[in-house]
Write a protein that holds these residues in place. Structure first.
Motif, PDB file in Angstrom:
ATOM      1  N   GLU A   1       0.796  -1.220   0.000  1.00  0.00           N
ATOM      2  CA  GLU A   1       0.000   0.000   0.000  1.00  0.00           C
ATOM      3  C   GLU A   1       0.826   1.267   0.000  1.00  0.00           C
ATOM      4  N   CYS A   2       2.154   1.162   0.146  1.00  0.00           N
ATOM      5  CA  CYS A   2       2.980   2.362   0.244  1.00  0.00           C
ATOM      6  C   CYS A   2       4.006   2.413  -0.876  1.00  0.00           C
ATOM      7  N   ASP A   3       4.274   3.647  -1.268  1.00  0.00           N
ATOM      8  CA  ASP A   3       5.340   3.869  -2.238  1.00  0.00           C
ATOM      9  C   ASP A   3       6.682   3.878  -1.501  1.00  0.00           C
ATOM     10  N   LYS A   4       7.675   3.273  -2.097  1.00  0.00           N
ATOM     11  CA  LYS A   4       8.980   3.146  -1.435  1.00  0.00           C
ATOM     12  C   LYS A   4       9.584   4.515  -1.147  1.00  0.00           C
ATOM     13  N   ASN A   5       9.396   5.449  -2.033  1.00  0.00           N
ATOM     14  CA  ASN A   5       9.943   6.788  -1.831  1.00  0.00           C
ATOM     15  C   ASN A   5       9.282   7.478  -0.642  1.00  0.00           C
ATOM     16  N   GLU A   6       7.978   7.234  -0.445  1.00  0.00           N
ATOM     17  CA  GLU A   6       7.295   7.844   0.679  1.00  0.00           C
ATOM     18  C   GLU A   6       7.743   7.219   2.002  1.00  0.00           C
ATOM     19  N   VAL A   7       7.952   5.914   1.962  1.00  0.00           N
ATOM     20  CA  VAL A   7       8.353   5.229   3.184  1.00  0.00           C
ATOM     21  C   VAL A   7       9.707   5.727   3.672  1.00  0.00           C
ATOM     22  N   SER A   8      10.592   6.022   2.752  1.00  0.00           N
ATOM     23  CA  SER A   8      11.930   6.444   3.137  1.00  0.00           C
ATOM     24  C   SER A   8      12.017   7.934   3.433  1.00  0.00           C
ATOM     25  N   SER A   9      10.918   8.651   3.248  1.00  0.00           N
ATOM     26  CA  SER A   9      10.970  10.079   3.506  1.00  0.00           C
ATOM     27  C   SER A   9      11.058  10.337   5.001  1.00  0.00           C
ATOM     28  N   GLU A  10      11.674  11.436   5.362  1.00  0.00           N
ATOM     29  CA  GLU A  10      11.888  11.750   6.776  1.00  0.00           C
ATOM     30  C   GLU A  10      10.567  12.041   7.482  1.00  0.00           C
ATOM     31  N   ASP A  11       9.591  12.627   6.780  1.00  0.00           N
ATOM     32  CA  ASP A  11       8.324  12.969   7.418  1.00  0.00           C
ATOM     33  C   ASP A  11       7.575  11.718   7.853  1.00  0.00           C
ATOM     34  N   VAL A  12       7.543  10.702   6.966  1.00  0.00           N
ATOM     35  CA  VAL A  12       6.826   9.474   7.308  1.00  0.00           C
ATOM     36  C   VAL A  12       7.559   8.726   8.404  1.00  0.00           C
ATOM     37  N   GLU A  13       8.886   8.690   8.340  1.00  0.00           N
ATOM     38  CA  GLU A  13       9.679   7.944   9.313  1.00  0.00           C
ATOM     39  C   GLU A  13       9.676   8.635  10.678  1.00  0.00           C
TER      40      GLU A  13
ATOM     41  N   SER B   1       7.232   9.778  12.285  1.00  0.00           N
ATOM     42  CA  SER B   1       6.116   9.322  13.105  1.00  0.00           C
ATOM     43  C   SER B   1       6.423   8.018  13.823  1.00  0.00           C
ATOM     44  N   CYS B   2       7.540   7.354  13.441  1.00  0.00           N
ATOM     45  CA  CYS B   2       7.932   6.099  14.099  1.00  0.00           C
ATOM     46  C   CYS B   2       9.028   6.328  15.125  1.00  0.00           C
ATOM     47  N   LYS B   3       9.362   7.609  15.389  1.00  0.00           N
ATOM     48  CA  LYS B   3      10.395   7.932  16.361  1.00  0.00           C
ATOM     49  C   LYS B   3       9.782   8.611  17.567  1.00  0.00           C
TER      50      LYS B   3
ATOM     51  N   SER C   1      11.779   2.190  18.460  1.00  0.00           N
ATOM     52  CA  SER C   1      12.547   1.786  19.654  1.00  0.00           C
ATOM     53  C   SER C   1      13.533   0.674  19.361  1.00  0.00           C
ATOM     54  N   GLY C   2      13.858   0.463  18.097  1.00  0.00           N
ATOM     55  CA  GLY C   2      14.791  -0.596  17.722  1.00  0.00           C
ATOM     56  C   GLY C   2      14.183  -1.981  17.814  1.00  0.00           C
ATOM     57  N   LYS C   3      12.868  -2.083  18.028  1.00  0.00           N
ATOM     58  CA  LYS C   3      12.220  -3.379  18.205  1.00  0.00           C
ATOM     59  C   LYS C   3      11.067  -3.582  17.236  1.00  0.00           C
ATOM     60  N   GLY C   4      11.105  -2.848  16.144  1.00  0.00           N
ATOM     61  CA  GLY C   4      10.053  -2.994  15.153  1.00  0.00           C
ATOM     62  C   GLY C   4      10.455  -2.370  13.840  1.00  0.00           C
ATOM     63  N   ASP C   5       9.583  -2.474  12.852  1.00  0.00           N
ATOM     64  CA  ASP C   5       9.814  -1.908  11.522  1.00  0.00           C
ATOM     65  C   ASP C   5       8.781  -0.821  11.255  1.00  0.00           C
ATOM     66  N   CYS C   6       9.263   0.263  10.687  1.00  0.00           N
ATOM     67  CA  CYS C   6       8.369   1.372  10.338  1.00  0.00           C
ATOM     68  C   CYS C   6       7.887   1.174   8.916  1.00  0.00           C
ATOM     69  N   ILE C   7       6.627   0.868   8.766  1.00  0.00           N
ATOM     70  CA  ILE C   7       6.038   0.630   7.450  1.00  0.00           C
ATOM     71  C   ILE C   7       4.888   1.611   7.266  1.00  0.00           C
ATOM     72  N   CYS C   8       5.072   2.459   6.266  1.00  0.00           N
ATOM     73  CA  CYS C   8       4.053   3.455   5.944  1.00  0.00           C
ATOM     74  C   CYS C   8       3.710   4.327   7.147  1.00  0.00           C
TER      75      CYS C   8
ATOM     76  N   CYS D   1       6.547   0.519  19.832  1.00  0.00           N
ATOM     77  CA  CYS D   1       7.156  -0.748  20.295  1.00  0.00           C
ATOM     78  C   CYS D   1       8.023  -0.511  21.531  1.00  0.00           C
ATOM     79  N   GLU D   2       7.567   0.435  22.367  1.00  0.00           N
ATOM     80  CA  GLU D   2       8.371   0.805  23.519  1.00  0.00           C
ATOM     81  C   GLU D   2       8.132  -0.086  24.730  1.00  0.00           C
TER      82      GLU D   2
END
Length: 798
Positions: free
Chosen positions: A507-519, A521-523, A533-540, A560-561
């Motif tokens: 469901e996600c474009d690879k370029n969007e996933v690697s963008s800093e704005d999307v990533e 939200s996983c920090k 938290s180093g214990k999961g994967d950020c997908i979309c 994943c904290e």
């Protein structure tokens, strides 16, 4: 509402913890989950016990595709058996010819079978071993080819005479072993260039010209195939009888060149598909790779045949000597067993060379080669009685493990599992061969491996097939609507995304996933560089927490904290077994506290004598007394082993309990501790030494186990003994007598020494005295003499 959610979460955690406490599960590494497989292909290569659930609705929101890959027994809890893909390998043995049995009629060479099976197919899956049994039986009357390679330098002149009649004699002796025997002959000297031979015209024409006996020799040469393999022993004698000796300058010879050509020129030598023996006869060492540079020859040996029509080695002066490794490789490829017949001087050298060549032997040649026939027969018997299995090169990632079941019940594994020794004609041995692979070797393409016994031409052809994909992959639906409007292939129940697309449903474009704005939200915040938290994967932009190998260990939270496994431990258990782990913090059960729930809230165990907390000598911490001073001991600090009055306090009870004596023997039952008598007590700083009522010393120690002292008393007391009057009187009398005798002996000795000294002085004075020996002047002799004229000259004495 918030409190209600927290209470529900706490109830769930408590239930999970209770399940953990009831069910004791062995924690093993789950390679299936650890592989983080994105497809069925990746899953089945992770481990042989891994399975893939191809059910389309198996995973839900927030769950990774890799959750489909797990141990089959774990998948069965969520996935029906018909949706689980877990292929297995197999072993298929083709119909085989039976091993040749002993019989009176000798079979044709092509009908002899010594190894079975001859063909089989192994279908291998990563991590899953497949095995088969290989049987070998040494057959009677197996054909033999023997090629005699002889050093014809001048030092072998006396050996040539015996070799000239070798053909018929050896053929006659070999009839006892086989009826199908062929032999050939080749000779060698060295490279025909300086410094290996003398290049003066006279020495080139006759290298023996300088010999005092005027021996006529043939010109030097590298290697010559004199006679290809033949069954005609007379022809062998005739051709060998025409050979002349030659010569060279240095001691080592060019035997490696000759062995290489004899091994690779199979068509010209006439090797057949049976036992191949190469007898190498010399009385000198050998040149090897690099020595050719001395003569300006720098091209390395190419390992190819260079025999001309007349049987001469045409590349002798163009190619360097072969290396030992090259020679070993070519001898092995052509299944040739070398027999080194060498003199005593170089026996140790060729013995070391033989260690590098499988299925080779070394024999000591007599000075004139008279024992060469017996040497060959002994070497052949030694080589043929040993079975050594060898396989051709395996694809990367494939391994064969051998187990040998030899005669007399001997079983060999590891490096020794390839061979059996002392195998006579008719003996059968078995080898168990197990193949195992990792990953997908050879790109998934089939491979063929040959297993053969060194020294025998028969072999087993093993076809290897690799399971690299699941069957359901063939039914994949490209550009399926299930994969977010056709952005992937629906394969084995999961979406295999097209290039540039990611996510569980692509469901996600690879370029969007690697963008800093999307990533972002996983920090946790802008300063953090750790995603989920180093214990999961950020997908979309959403964290998908990793799954643990142990299903009772859970990671959760928006980032994943949280988890239930990183809390403090006590007594080897999470939260000391007295609480549950919630988001890395222990929630203790009632009556327990502390970061690891190891502290009970009750202080009842700290109350000592007189209902005083820790007997007034310490404080209660986590249900245990911490004494204020190290000299106090016991659960409630009620005892002081090193206090001055401690021994006196317990002496009466220790005496009455141990020996039934003492002032308290009538009321011994009031003593509150137990006594154990030991033969020898361990002396310590706190060991008590006291006297009983009989003035005997006894020792005891005491320690505390719980609230009751444990006293250890030495069973043997140290009591004073009464003096022995008779012994004392006897000792005094004996002492006086002894002293008197000693004094008399000393006086006598001194007197003897004095007398001897005086006598020696007298003798010395006597010897030194000088007496006057002259006559006294007033002395006249009373005797007179005169001559009687009557009696002539006779004197008359008065």
């Amino acid at each position: 509402m918030q409190k209600r959610r927290c209470s529900q979460l706490l109830v769930g955690i408590l239930a999970l913890s209770c399940l953990f406490m009831i069910r004791v599960q062995t924690e093993i590494s789950n390679e299936c989950l650890s592989a983080n497989a994105k497809s069925c292909e990746d899953c089945i290569q992770a481990d042989s016990q891994c399975g893939w659930c191809k059910q389309e609705n198996f995973t839900g929101p927030g769950e990774l595709t890799s959750a489909r890959c797990n141990f089959v027994e774990n998948l069965l809890h969520r996935c029906p058996q018909k949706y689980i893909e877990s292929p297995h390998g197999q072993t298929v043995i083709a119909p085989a010819r039976p091993l040749t049995a002993d019989r009176r009629e000798r079979p044709k060479p092509e009908d002899i079978t010594q190894i079975a099976p001859q063909k089989l197919t192994l279908t291998l899956r990563s991590g899953e071993p497949q095995g088969f049994d290989l049987h070998f039986r040494r057959a009677e009357d197996y054909p033999i080819d023997l090629y005699y390679l002889m050093d014809l330098s001048y030092s072998m002149v006396d050996d040539l005479h015996h070799v000239k009649k070798l053909g018929t004699e050896l053929q006659q002796r070999m009839k006892d072993i086989t009826s199908d025997f062929q032999m050939g002959f080749g000779s060698f000297v060295d490279k025909t260039t300086m410094p290996f031979i003398s290049m003066t015209p006279k020495m080139v024409q006759n290298p023996c010209a300088n010999n005092l006996n005027g021996q006529l020799c043939t010109s030097p040469f590298g290697y010559k195939n004199v006679l290809s393999l033949t069954a005609n022993g007379t022809e062998f004698n005739q051709l060998v009888g025409k050979q002349q000796i030659s010569g060279n300058m240095d001691s080592p010879e060019g035997g490696f060149d000759a062995m290489m050509q004899a091994a690779v020129c199979g068509d010209k030598i006439g090797w057949r598909n049976n036992t191949r023996l190469l007898v190498f006869s010399t009385d000198a060492g050998f040149h090897f790779a690099g020595d050719g540079k001395l003569g300006g020859i720098v091209l390395p040996n190419d390992g190819h045949c260079h025999l001309s029509s007349d049987g001469m080695y045409s590349a002798s002066n163009h190619l360097d000597y072969p290396s030992v490794a090259q020679l070993v490789q070519k001898l092995g490829e052509n299944n040739i067993q070398p027999i080194f017949a060498v003199t005593e001087e170089f026996h140790s050298v060729y013995k070391e060379l033989s260690r590098l060549i499988p299925k080779s032997a070394v024999g000591m040649l007599s000075a004139n080669s008279s024992n060469v026939i017996q040497l060959i027969i002994n070497a052949y018997n030694a080589l043929s009685s040993e079975v050594i299995l060898e396989n051709s090169r395996l694809p990367a990632g494939v391994h064969f493990h051998y187990t040998a079941f030899c005669k007399h019940g001997h079983v060999h594994t590891g490096d020794k599992g390839h061979s059996c020794s002392d195998i006579q004609i008719g003996d059968e041995v078995r080898f168990q061969i197990e193949a195992i692979t990792s990953g997908c070797p050879n790109g998934g393409k089939d491979a063929v491996v040959e297993i053969r016994s060194l020294g025998f031409q028969e072999h087993v052809t093993v076809k290897l097939q690799f399971i690299c994909q699941c069957k359901c992959q063939a039914d994949g639906q490209p550009n399926s609507d299930e994969c977010h409007h056709g952005n992937g292939t629906l394969e084995c129940g999961a979406c295999r995304c097209n290039p540039g697309r990611v996510g569980r449903l692509c469901e996600c474009d690879k370029n969007e996933v690697s963008s800093e704005d999307v990533e972002a939200s996983c920090k946790k915040d802008n300063t953090s560089s750790v995603v989920c938290s180093g214990k999961g994967d950020c997908i979309c932009g959403e964290c998908f927490c990793h799954k643990r190998d142990n299903p009772l260990e859970v990671i959760w939270g928006n980032l994943c904290e949280c988890n239930n496994l990183t809390c403090d431990h006590a007594n080897g258990r999470i939260c000391g077994g007295n609480g549950v782990c919630n988001c890395s913090h222990c929630i203790c059960f009632a009556n327990f506290s502390g970061s690891d729930c190891s502290c009970p809230s009750s202080t009842a165990t700290c109350v000592g004598r007189g209902e005083e907390m820790c007997s007034g000598r310490g404080r209660c911490k986590c249900g245990k007394c911490v004494c204020s001073e190290s000299k106090y001991q016991g659960p409630t600090c009620e005892h002081c082993p090193t206090c001055p009055d401690a021994c006196e306090e317990h002496r009466d009870c220790a005496e009455c309990r141990a020996f039934g004596t003492g002032p308290q023997k009538e009321s011994c039952s009031t003593c509150e501790f137990n006594v154990t008598k030991v033969e020898q007590i361990e002396r310590q700083e706190s060991t008590c030494k006291v006297k009983d009522e009989n003035y005997c010393w006894f020792y005891f120690n005491y320690t505390y186990e719980g609230r009751i002292p444990q006293v250890f008393v030495q069973s043997k007391r140290e009591c004073p003994e009464e003096p022995n009057i008779l012994a004392i009187i006897a000792g005094v009398v004996a002492g006086i007598v002894f002293i008197g005798l000693a004094l008399l002996l000393i006086w006598k000795l001194l007197m003897i020494l004095h007398d001897r000294r005086e006598f020696a002085k007298f003798e010395k004075d006597r010897l030194n005295a000088k007496w006057d020996t002259q006559d006294n002047p007033i002395y006249r002799s009373p005797i007179n003499s005169f001559k009687n004229p009557t009696f002539g000259s006779k004197a008359t004495h008065l």
